[in-house]
Write an enzyme that holds these catalytic residues in place. Structure first.
Site: not given
Ligand code: 3HC
Ligand code: NAI
Length: 681
Positions: A62, A101, A104, A124
């Site tokens: 998400a 997400g 999912e 998450e």
């Molecule tokens: N939403 C918004 N922005 C995000 C994001 C997300 N889910 N994931 C990454 N970004 C942004 C980062 O903030 C970063 O922004 P910046 O360049 O402005 O600093 C940019 O994307 C690149 O991210 P990384 O520097 O972390 O890039 P990497 O290549 O090192 O890592 C990744 C990539 C493994 C995908 C890592 O970004 C990550 O772990 N992201 C989060 C994944 C996550 O937690 N997903 C679950 C979200 S919650 C959800 O899905 C709820 C659902 O169940 C309803």
């Protein structure tokens, strides 16, 4: 730009999501996916649908930036249901990461194919929430509870091959031919009379399984709210019909996403990423190639620092002044690697590969061709200066000279060299092969290129780096000082060692201040030749021969298994010490202990900010989280202060100020408190 585009490849509708950088499932993506499913349904020529990500990844989750704002429809759970309800089979074509997400969405698809390098997970929980679009209900139904539970509760992703083994991936396809292979797979399955639907599966659990899991992971999960919610949600998948399980998931999700822990953990997610952005260092700053590293001193720090580079495949030359400490240092490195191998986290071959990269030496000249030399010798300015002058003469031009000093002035050290622009502080934390934090200390003359190189290198050795400027103790140790000072004062005023430690343990620290002192050794920084009477309790204990864990007696007594018990003798010694100093003892409550230990740290952090020694408040949070065990669910000292209210912190500081020697209120903190502002905003 539209995030979602569709094209027909014969009878397969290929739905491509292009929402850089990580294909987060923001509103445009959700709308586009819903429209694409409708398009497939309306077109009789379409027999199957492939969902694929453009750029570097499938959906990474998400869009976290949308959390806490009013969400524009359709919501992700709705989109996921639409995909699953499609009568035409939908195939997820996964590369990069399918996270949160993103996974999912993949679980709602009828089939999943992935390239070998893909990673899949539900992270998450690390953001203080749980999968909120059916992940807790579908994953256990697809892969079984035993595989699903640790994935959801730990949040750690798994590689594609493992995902295939547990039934999460139907087929591993070619690394370079994902789209074509996914389309071919879609044609294979299109003609089938029925397709797998995750929500219709069943999740079964052995009796007692969830309680067993809770017990096994209790220590790791302590303090965090989300893991328990994750467990409850998965449990619901085993006891309730799908729809009711979804309702339970939603209820738990809503509670977490609006809570303080999730806000704090989301703050940390962005804080960690912000920390790598440095003022004056642009993305195109040239990097200095680091092919070989030299390390001076094979003591506590030098050996651990060396391991970081050896593990990353970078050759290290390790220099000592004598053979004995050199041999000891090298033996300890081997012992540490072998212990890791014993735990199954390294193969015997990997141990040898790492050791083969290490060259121990007593000759300074052997450092000549290093690209980076890190000094970790005794913490004395005279010695540091002598060593740096010598290094400057020996090590090739263009190489970086770094110091691991905990407190000393990098500019003063740099000034003895002819290359102050190539001098930097690289402050590792003990044990240096384990702790994630690296404080990068930017000297007044350190060049952007040297800084950028240090940043890039920190990623390679898997550290979280934060930039600090020159000041006594930089960010971390500078903020530790007022906490230690207040700990000492509280003891003299009548608080007991174990009560002070307990307050911080209850707050969520892994150790209290006196446990920490005992572990580090009470004689760090103690001068045995000092003829003045001891000022601090710790020095007084040292004079009495107490050294901490290493000789079994410190603030606590230790048995051979390092179990600690409070010491009545030490308690009496402190009382006598206070009496000699004329300090009256009184009963001190837990709240005062907490405020006097932590509020001065917040104040010191604010001073660091107003002096420009740290770039942003969130950097300070990252330091304390990764270097000193500040509990993540509070977001770090600066975010915590914002959460409880800066006016509350300032009022507390003003109240205790008369008891806090040398205290100076930060103007930044006072102004923000008065104006209703935040440190981390
Ligand atoms: N939403 C918004 N922005 C995000 C994001 C997300 N889910 N994931 C990454 N970004 C942004 C980062 O903030 C970063 O922004 P910046 O360049 O402005 O600093 C940019 O994307 C690149 O991210 P990384 O520097 O972390 O890039 P990497 O290549 O090192 O890592 C990744 C990539 C493994 C995908 C890592 O970004 C990550 O772990 N992201 C989060 C994944 C996550 O937690 N997903 C679950 C979200 S919650 C959800 O899905 C709820 C659902 O169940 C309803
Ligand atoms: P240590 O005493 O364990 O090791 C220092 C080593 O340097 C000794 O083995 C000594 O023989 C060697 N040495 C001294 N002079 C030398 C020279 N001229 N050439 C080559 N080797 C020489 O000390 P420790 O704890 O490893 O600390 C080293 C540095 O790291 C200090 O600046 C300290 O402040 C800093 N530091 C220490 C931390 C800790 O927790 N111990 C944490 C972070 C930084």
């Amino acid at each position: 730009m539209t995030a979602i585009t569709t094209r027909k490849d014969g009878d397969v509708l290929v739905v491509t999501s292009d929402n850089p950088p990580v294909n987060a499932l923001g509103v445009a993506v959700r709308q586009g996916l819903a429209a694409a499913i409708a398009e497939a349904a309306a077109d009789p020529a379409v027999k199957a649908v492939v969902i694929i990500g453009a750029g570097r990844t499938f959906f990474a989750g998400a869009d976290i930036t949308e959390f806490g704002k009013s969400m524009q429809g359709p919501g992700l759970p709705e989109v996921v249901d639409l995909i699953e309800a499609s009568t035409k089979p939908v195939i997820a074509a996964i590369h990069g990461t399918a996270l949160g997400g993103g996974l999912e969405v993949a679980l709602a698809c009828h089939y999943r194919v992935a390239v070998p390098s893909a990673k899949l997970g539900l992270p998450e929980v690390k953001l203080g929430i749980l999968p909120g679009a059916g992940g807790t209900q579908r994953l256990p139904r697809v892969v079984g509870v035993e595989a699903a539970l640790p994935m959801i509760v730990s949040g750690d992703p798994i590689p594609a091959r493992k995902a295939e083994a547990i039934g999460l991936i139907d087929r591993i396809v070619g690394e370079a031919s994902l789209e074509a292979d996914a389309i071919a797979y879609a044609r294979e399955v299109a003609g089938k009379s029925a397709h797998p639907v995750a929500s219709r599966g069943e999740a079964k659990a052995e009796p007692g399984m969830f309680d067993h899991f809770r017990q096994q992971n209790a220590r790791r999960l302590k303090g965090f709210e989300a893991p328990e919610a994750c467990i409850q949600a998965v449990e619901a998948a085993t006891t309730l019909p799908f729809d009711q399980g979804m309702a339970k998931e939603r209820e738990l999700f809503m509670k977490l996403v609006t809570g303080d822990q999730s806000k704090a953990l989301r703050h940390l997610f962005f804080a960690e990423r912000a920390a790598s952005k440095i003022d004056g260092v642009t993305a195109d700053t040239p990097l200095i190639p680091i092919a070989k590293v030299g390390i001076l001193g094979a003591g506590t720090m030098g050996g651990g620092i060396a391991m970081n580079f050896l593990s990353a495949g970078i050759p290290v030359t390790l220099l000592e002044r004598e053979q004995a400490p050199l041999d000891r240092g090298v033996a300890l490195i081997r012992k540490n690697y072998e212990a890791t191998a014993k735990k199954g986290r390294m193969t015997a071959e990997q141990v040898e590969t790492a050791m083969a990269l290490l060259t121990p030496t007593l000759a300074f000249d052997d450092l000549a061709d290093c690209d980076l030399v890190i000094e970790a010798v005794f913490e004395l300015m005279a010695i540091k200066k002598e060593v740096f002058a010598r290094l400057d003469g020996v090590v090739k031009q263009g190489a970086i000279l770094a110091s691991n000093t905990s407190y000393l002035d990098i500019d003063e050290i740099a000034a003895v060299t002819q290359r102050p622009d190539h001098v930097i502080g690289l402050h590792f934390f003990s044990p240096a092969n384990v702790m994630r934090l690296l404080e990068i200390v930017r000297g007044a003359k350190t060049s952007p290129s040297v800084l950028a190189t240090a940043m890039a290198l920190s990623k390679k050795i898997r550290k979280v780096a934060v930039v600090a400027c020159v000041c006594h103790g930089f960010i971390g140790n500078r903020m530790l000082a007022p906490r230690q000072q207040q700990g000492n004062a509280l003891l003299l005023e009548g608080a007991r060692v174990e009560d002070i430690d307990q307050v911080l343990l209850d707050f969520g620290f892994p150790m209290g201040p006196f446990q920490m002192s005992d572990l580090a050794g009470l004689d760090i920084g103690w001068d045995p030749n000092n003829s003045h009477p001891a000022e601090k309790v710790q020095d007084m204990l040292c004079e009495a021969g107490l050294r901490g864990q290493k000789n079994g007696h410190g603030f606590y007594d230790y048995d051979e298994k390092r179990n600690r018990t409070p010491s009545a003798k030490v308690e009496q010694m402190i009382r006598d010490f206070a009496a000699r100093k004329g300090i009256a003892q009184r009963r001190i409550d837990r709240q005062e202990i907490l405020e006097r230990l932590l509020y001065p740290m917040v104040n010191e952090g604010a001073l660091i900010l107003e002096e420009g020694k740290a770039q942003r408040a969130s950097d300070i949070d990252i330091v304390w989280l990764n270097g000193y065990g500040w509990p993540a669910w509070t977001g770090g000292p600066m975010f915590w202060a914002d959460t409880i209210g800066l006016d509350v912190v300032v009022a507390g500081l003003e109240k205790h100020a008369p008891k806090m020697e040398g205290f100076r209120l930060s103007k930044l903190l006072a102004d923000k408190a008065a104006g209703g502002g935040k440190l981390t905003a």
